[in-house]
Write a protein that holds these residues in place. Structure first.
Motif, PDB file in Angstrom:
ATOM      1  N   TYR A 190     -10.080 -58.572 -45.469  1.00 38.49           N
ATOM      2  CA  TYR A 190      -9.707 -59.830 -44.829  1.00 38.49           C
ATOM      3  C   TYR A 190      -9.742 -60.961 -45.855  1.00 38.49           C
ATOM      4  O   TYR A 190     -10.727 -61.115 -46.599  1.00 38.49           O
ATOM      5  CB  TYR A 190     -10.643 -60.137 -43.670  1.00 38.49           C
ATOM      6  CG  TYR A 190     -10.336 -59.311 -42.445  1.00 38.49           C
ATOM      7  CD1 TYR A 190     -10.601 -57.938 -42.418  1.00 38.49           C
ATOM      8  CD2 TYR A 190      -9.743 -59.884 -41.311  1.00 38.49           C
ATOM      9  CE1 TYR A 190     -10.285 -57.169 -41.307  1.00 38.49           C
ATOM     10  CE2 TYR A 190      -9.437 -59.127 -40.195  1.00 38.49           C
ATOM     11  CZ  TYR A 190      -9.708 -57.769 -40.201  1.00 38.49           C
ATOM     12  OH  TYR A 190      -9.411 -57.016 -39.097  1.00 38.49           O
ATOM     13  N   TYR A 191      -8.674 -61.753 -45.859  1.00 39.19           N
ATOM     14  CA  TYR A 191      -8.529 -62.856 -46.797  1.00 39.19           C
ATOM     15  C   TYR A 191      -8.397 -64.176 -46.051  1.00 39.19           C
ATOM     16  O   TYR A 191      -7.659 -64.261 -45.065  1.00 39.19           O
ATOM     17  CB  TYR A 191      -7.275 -62.678 -47.652  1.00 39.19           C
ATOM     18  CG  TYR A 191      -7.248 -61.435 -48.505  1.00 39.19           C
ATOM     19  CD1 TYR A 191      -6.737 -60.236 -48.006  1.00 39.19           C
ATOM     20  CD2 TYR A 191      -7.731 -61.455 -49.812  1.00 39.19           C
ATOM     21  CE1 TYR A 191      -6.703 -59.103 -48.790  1.00 39.19           C
ATOM     22  CE2 TYR A 191      -7.697 -60.323 -50.601  1.00 39.19           C
ATOM     23  CZ  TYR A 191      -7.187 -59.145 -50.085  1.00 39.19           C
ATOM     24  OH  TYR A 191      -7.159 -58.014 -50.866  1.00 39.19           O
ATOM     25  N   CYS A 192      -9.071 -65.192 -46.561  1.00 37.29           N
ATOM     26  CA  CYS A 192      -8.821 -66.528 -46.051  1.00 37.29           C
ATOM     27  C   CYS A 192      -7.858 -67.226 -47.004  1.00 37.29           C
ATOM     28  O   CYS A 192      -7.779 -66.888 -48.188  1.00 37.29           O
ATOM     29  CB  CYS A 192     -10.116 -67.319 -45.902  1.00 37.29           C
ATOM     30  SG  CYS A 192     -11.068 -67.505 -47.422  1.00 37.29           S
ATOM     31  N   ALA A 193      -7.129 -68.194 -46.476  1.00 39.71           N
ATOM     32  CA  ALA A 193      -6.124 -68.888 -47.266  1.00 39.71           C
ATOM     33  C   ALA A 193      -5.990 -70.324 -46.792  1.00 39.71           C
ATOM     34  O   ALA A 193      -6.283 -70.624 -45.629  1.00 39.71           O
ATOM     35  CB  ALA A 193      -4.783 -68.170 -47.165  1.00 39.71           C
TER      36      ALA A 193
ATOM     37  N   TRP B 178      -6.052 -68.718 -52.079  1.00 38.41           N
ATOM     38  CA  TRP B 178      -6.528 -67.501 -51.418  1.00 38.41           C
ATOM     39  C   TRP B 178      -7.945 -67.187 -51.867  1.00 38.41           C
ATOM     40  O   TRP B 178      -8.295 -67.372 -53.047  1.00 38.41           O
ATOM     41  CB  TRP B 178      -5.623 -66.327 -51.767  1.00 38.41           C
ATOM     42  CG  TRP B 178      -4.260 -66.448 -51.166  1.00 38.41           C
ATOM     43  CD1 TRP B 178      -3.210 -67.170 -51.656  1.00 38.41           C
ATOM     44  CD2 TRP B 178      -3.821 -65.862 -49.944  1.00 38.41           C
ATOM     45  NE1 TRP B 178      -2.121 -67.057 -50.801  1.00 38.41           N
ATOM     46  CE2 TRP B 178      -2.479 -66.260 -49.738  1.00 38.41           C
ATOM     47  CE3 TRP B 178      -4.416 -65.041 -48.990  1.00 38.41           C
ATOM     48  CZ2 TRP B 178      -1.721 -65.859 -48.631  1.00 38.41           C
ATOM     49  CZ3 TRP B 178      -3.661 -64.642 -47.897  1.00 38.41           C
ATOM     50  CH2 TRP B 178      -2.341 -65.047 -47.715  1.00 38.41           C
ATOM     51  N   GLY B 179      -8.730 -66.675 -50.912  1.00 33.90           N
ATOM     52  CA  GLY B 179     -10.040 -66.172 -51.248  1.00 33.90           C
ATOM     53  C   GLY B 179      -9.953 -64.763 -51.802  1.00 33.90           C
ATOM     54  O   GLY B 179      -8.877 -64.153 -51.856  1.00 33.90           O
TER      55      GLY B 179
ATOM     56  N   GLN C  43     -11.188 -73.644 -54.353  1.00 35.48           N
ATOM     57  CA  GLN C  43     -11.682 -72.279 -54.427  1.00 35.48           C
ATOM     58  C   GLN C  43     -12.196 -71.861 -53.056  1.00 35.48           C
ATOM     59  O   GLN C  43     -12.858 -72.633 -52.365  1.00 35.48           O
ATOM     60  CB  GLN C  43     -12.810 -72.177 -55.462  1.00 35.48           C
ATOM     61  CG  GLN C  43     -13.286 -70.764 -55.723  1.00 35.48           C
ATOM     62  CD  GLN C  43     -14.307 -70.696 -56.849  1.00 35.48           C
ATOM     63  OE1 GLN C  43     -14.728 -71.708 -57.373  1.00 35.48           O
ATOM     64  NE2 GLN C  43     -14.692 -69.493 -57.209  1.00 35.48           N
ATOM     65  N   LEU C  44     -11.859 -70.624 -52.670  1.00 26.97           N
ATOM     66  CA  LEU C  44     -12.255 -70.106 -51.368  1.00 26.97           C
ATOM     67  C   LEU C  44     -13.128 -68.874 -51.563  1.00 26.97           C
ATOM     68  O   LEU C  44     -12.787 -67.992 -52.352  1.00 26.97           O
ATOM     69  CB  LEU C  44     -11.020 -69.741 -50.546  1.00 26.97           C
ATOM     70  CG  LEU C  44     -10.037 -70.870 -50.263  1.00 26.97           C
ATOM     71  CD1 LEU C  44      -8.795 -70.340 -49.557  1.00 26.97           C
ATOM     72  CD2 LEU C  44     -10.689 -71.942 -49.415  1.00 26.97           C
TER      73      LEU C  44
END
Length: 126
Positions: A92-95, A116-117, A1-2
């Protein structure tokens, strides 16, 4: 989980830092990336960092202004953004990507990422 955090409203020319905390897996075994999606546009690559943190790759639009880094002890990846422009406004997404390629330049494609967050909003006012 992000879990991404750190977004907000900033004036053009300002700076902002994003964080993405990971849980539930071996963080150091994942290549990490940041993507963004502006209103009415497709999601695009921003930056990627390899598992050790020694190799990075940036989109041309952010090169020299953004810095991606990671702290494997804290299970966190960061995106430091400077000289922000209105066109940087986006979610903005972190992955995280499990598969390994020898060059970090390969990690510009969304399909390579497994997790993906939820995204964090960055708004740059002119």
């Amino acid at each position: 989980q992000l879990q991404a955090s750190g977004g907000g409203l900033v004036q053009a020319g300002g700076s902002l830092g994003l964080s993405c905390a990971a849980s539930g897996g071996a963080f150091s075994s994942y290549v990490m990336g940041w993507f963004r999606q502006a209103p009415g546009k497709e999601r695009e690559f921003v930056a990627a960092i390899n598992r050790s943190g020694f190799s990075t790759h940036y989109a041309d639009s952010v090169k020299g202004r953004f810095t991606i880094s990671r702290d494997n002890a804290k299970n966190t990846v960061y995106l430091q953004m400077h000289s922000l422009k209105p066109e940087d406004t986006a979610v903005y997404y972190c992955a995280a990507a499990r598969r390994y390629y020898s060059t970090i330049n390969s990690y510009t494609t969304q399909g390579l990422y497994d997790y993906w967050g939820q995204g964090t909003q960055v708004t740059v006012s002119s």
